[in-house]
Design an enzyme around this catalytic site. Structure first.
Site, mmCIF file in Angstrom:
data_model
loop_
_atom_site.group_PDB
_atom_site.id
_atom_site.type_symbol
_atom_site.label_atom_id
_atom_site.label_comp_id
_atom_site.label_asym_id
_atom_site.label_seq_id
_atom_site.Cartn_x
_atom_site.Cartn_y
_atom_site.Cartn_z
ATOM 1 N N MET A 257 61.903 0.293 94.971
ATOM 2 C CA MET A 257 60.634 0.674 94.344
ATOM 3 C C MET A 257 60.812 0.820 92.839
ATOM 4 S SD MET A 257 59.056 3.422 96.967
ATOM 5 C CE MET A 257 57.362 3.067 96.556
ATOM 6 N N HIS B 93 60.194 2.345 89.110
ATOM 7 C CA HIS B 93 60.337 3.655 88.442
ATOM 8 C C HIS B 93 61.582 4.380 88.961
ATOM 9 C CE1 HIS B 93 58.811 6.509 85.513
ATOM 10 N NE2 HIS B 93 59.344 7.445 86.279
ATOM 11 N N LEU B 94 62.432 4.690 87.994
ATOM 12 C CA LEU B 94 63.700 5.368 88.280
ATOM 13 C C LEU B 94 63.506 6.571 89.186
ATOM 14 C CD1 LEU B 94 66.743 5.584 87.559
ATOM 15 C CD2 LEU B 94 66.064 6.987 85.600
ATOM 16 N N HIS B 95 64.336 6.678 90.215
ATOM 17 C CA HIS B 95 64.277 7.855 91.091
ATOM 18 C C HIS B 95 65.675 8.240 91.546
ATOM 19 C CE1 HIS B 95 63.421 4.168 93.406
ATOM 20 N NE2 HIS B 95 64.017 4.722 94.441
ATOM 21 N N LEU B 96 65.939 9.537 91.427
ATOM 22 C CA LEU B 96 67.236 10.100 91.835
ATOM 23 C C LEU B 96 67.054 10.718 93.224
ATOM 24 C CD1 LEU B 96 70.156 10.915 91.112
ATOM 25 C CD2 LEU B 96 69.219 12.932 89.955
#
Length: 253
Positions: free
Chosen positions: A118, A120-123
DNA sequence: GTTCTAGAAC
DNA sequence: GTTCTAGAAC
């Protein structure tokens, strides 16, 4: 079949007021990040920490870890570091919830997917049980296997910034061709290294590990409850040592 | 990222 | 015959 929206995370990250988001989506937020419930959790606890879009950083720089690591090192580091700090806060809240619900806590992994699905950066902040109905296939499992290499632990990503520039440049490329094949690797239990023929067999194994853990923790709590109870009685009769330090004299009284 | 399902695997 | 995987989604 509805086409899934692969950019929904960005719409969340652009919200001027994150509290507009439904409580079923938003877990918590800060000035610089928001944390959401993963819509398809791959473990008992699974959250995503997203950077909010704050100038001079742009949505396209925040598209992925790869795009972020291509901006000036200092600014990229600041954002990764910030996400890590906020993820550690989430870890604390999850651990509290673990104790509240189950009476013990277990590992929580914090890291990025090397090849995200997906935008957008996501941690990811995910509990190590990997027990969830939404964990359905090899790709799901391997993408969180903590030793396989596809899942990039936050600590490791932060360490790239402190290493040789040549090493940073090599790692920050995050080449698909290097990581995607890992998702097809054989199924191996991350904890005991046992191999499994298929996903149902692995899931049965993970459930077994969990059931055994719950059984052991129940025993431990029961033992502690008994000890404390004996200590109370001992205190009442002026016995000086706690029961776990006392020598068994075989005295039944 | 998911759902659906054909046909492979057992 | 049933279980399971893996590729298409217009």
């Amino acid at each position: 079949m509805p086409m899934p929206n692969l950019t929904v995370l960005r719409t969340y990250a652009l919200k001027p007021n994150p509290t507009d988001l439904p409580s079923s989506v938003l877990f918590c937020h800060t000035e610089t990040s928001l944390t959401i419930f993963d819509a398809y959790p791959k473990a008992m606890f699974h959250f995503l920490v997203l950077p909010r879009v704050i100038p001079p950083t742009t949505t396209s720089e925040l598209m992925s870890l790869r795009s972020l690591l291509a901006v000036e090192k200092e600014r990229a580091w600041g954002i990764v570091e910030m996400l890590g700090k906020d993820a550690e806060q989430v870890r604390g809240m999850v651990e509290d919830e673990m104790v509240k619900r189950y009476g013990f806590k277990w590992d929580i992994w914090i890291g990025f997917h090397s090849v995200p699905s997906m935008e957008h950066l996501h941690l990811h902040v995910i509990s190590s049980d990997l027990i969830s109905p939404a964990l359905k296939n090899k790709k799901h499992y391997n993408s969180f296997h903590p030793k396989l290499g596809f899942f990039l632990h936050l600590k490791d990503v932060l360490s790239w910034f402190d290493s040789d520039p040549s090493y940073f440049d090599m790692m920050s490329g995050l080449k698909k061709d290097q990581y995607e094949p890992l998702l097809k690797e054989d199924l191996v239990c991350w904890e005991c290294d046992k191999a499994f023929k298929n996903i149902p067999a692995l899931k049965t194994h993970l459930q077994g590990i969990w059931d055994e853990r719950v059984r052991r923790e129940k025993n431990r709590l029961e033992k502690k409850r008994k000890r404390d109870h004996e200590d109370e009685e001992a205190a009442a009769t002026q016995t000086s040592l706690p029961s776990n330090k006392r020598v068994d004299t075989g005295d039944a009284s």
